[in-house]
Design an enzyme around this catalytic site. Sequence first.
Site, PDB file in Angstrom:
ATOM      1  N   ASP A 198      -4.705  -5.588  -8.372  1.00  0.00           N
ATOM      2  CA  ASP A 198      -4.928  -4.948  -7.079  1.00  0.00           C
ATOM      3  C   ASP A 198      -5.113  -3.449  -7.358  1.00  0.00           C
ATOM      4  O   ASP A 198      -4.963  -2.980  -8.494  1.00  0.00           O
ATOM      5  CB  ASP A 198      -3.748  -5.214  -6.142  1.00  0.00           C
ATOM      6  CG  ASP A 198      -4.126  -5.130  -4.668  1.00  0.00           C
ATOM      7  OD1 ASP A 198      -5.200  -4.596  -4.351  1.00  0.00           O
ATOM      8  OD2 ASP A 198      -3.333  -5.595  -3.822  1.00  0.00           O
ATOM      9  N   HIS A 229       0.830  -1.206   0.000  1.00  0.00           N
ATOM     10  CA  HIS A 229       0.000   0.000   0.000  1.00  0.00           C
ATOM     11  C   HIS A 229       0.870   1.263   0.000  1.00  0.00           C
ATOM     12  O   HIS A 229       0.414   2.332  -0.402  1.00  0.00           O
ATOM     13  CB  HIS A 229      -0.915   0.028   1.236  1.00  0.00           C
ATOM     14  CG  HIS A 229      -1.959  -1.036   1.218  1.00  0.00           C
ATOM     15  ND1 HIS A 229      -1.742  -2.288   1.732  1.00  0.00           N
ATOM     16  CD2 HIS A 229      -3.235  -1.031   0.734  1.00  0.00           C
ATOM     17  CE1 HIS A 229      -2.844  -3.018   1.575  1.00  0.00           C
ATOM     18  NE2 HIS A 229      -3.743  -2.287   0.972  1.00  0.00           N
TER      19      HIS A 229
END
Length: 339
Positions: free
Chosen positions: A253, A183
């Site tokens: 993703d 992230h």
Amino acid sequence: MTAAVIFGCAGTELTPNERDFFRETRPLGFILFARNIVGPDQLVRLTGQLRDSIDDPAAPILIDQEGGRVQRLRPPHWRAAPPAERFGQLASGDLAAGCRAVKLNHRLIAAELTALGIDVDCAPLIDIRVPGAHDVIGDRAYGGEPELVAILGRAAAEGLLEGGVMPIIKHIPGHGRSMVDSHHDLPRVAAGRAELSATDFRPFHALNDIPWAMTAHIVYEAIDADSPATLSTKVIADVIRGEIGFDGLLLTDDLSMKALNGKLGDLAQRSLTAGCDVVLHCNGDMAEMRQVAAGAAPLSPAAKARYERGQDKRERARLASASTSDMAALRDELTRLIA
């Protein structure tokens, strides 16, 4: 024409600006996060608004409902599901009990999701847990043994499918060795191809018939030292489609994660060119979504065929299961198993 993209939205109600944008761009579907959730009635209304915006009552709506740290639906309105690690611990002592508990848990998750108009779960996570790796995976993994992870991942996927919810296996071809959180940073994995094949890739190979999978934003130096899997033709062709044998719908993703560097439109284009079927953008930021839409392409014929095969498989699993299952009885049985 349907675009090869799944978008988030900003809040708990669809704005006129979002509605017009979705009507113009026609994404394949949508994804929800905690910022979009107040309670059951509001969420049913929102899922209806999203589908109405593209005039598609069957448009897929996704959510991350793994259990443990990663569950967007939480008490007091919804059950607090245990993390995957708890089921791995149970299965290590009693494999049959662990498998039954995982399947029950995901059948209950499916019932919660379908009641809200949500029909895709970004689960199960079938990355293996690697000692010393970053805790971004941690207790989200069933364990460190590939065979056990595959068995429990299969049970989870079956529970979702039987409840009418599409599972997404993630993060293909394996996120467990990451030493940083994707992230925020781009992980690089230095393990050799033989080691990866014997460990990280094995659960994905065992579950290569699951209809949807989500990529890992990770560089595997032994395969492609220049590009993360999401953007790597070599990883997708040689490993995901080749060695692992996955021929379902391949979803990126979230493109807005900091592991990926570049303009969002370029990232969308590169992902699809590398071999992903659909790109995912989650944060609901309109300016970013416009960039992604500009770089995305229409859903390809191959991707459309993969999507339709998955829909058929889910419907067959749902029809074959006991549609009159007593959810209260299933909850009681699960509580006994994991007590």
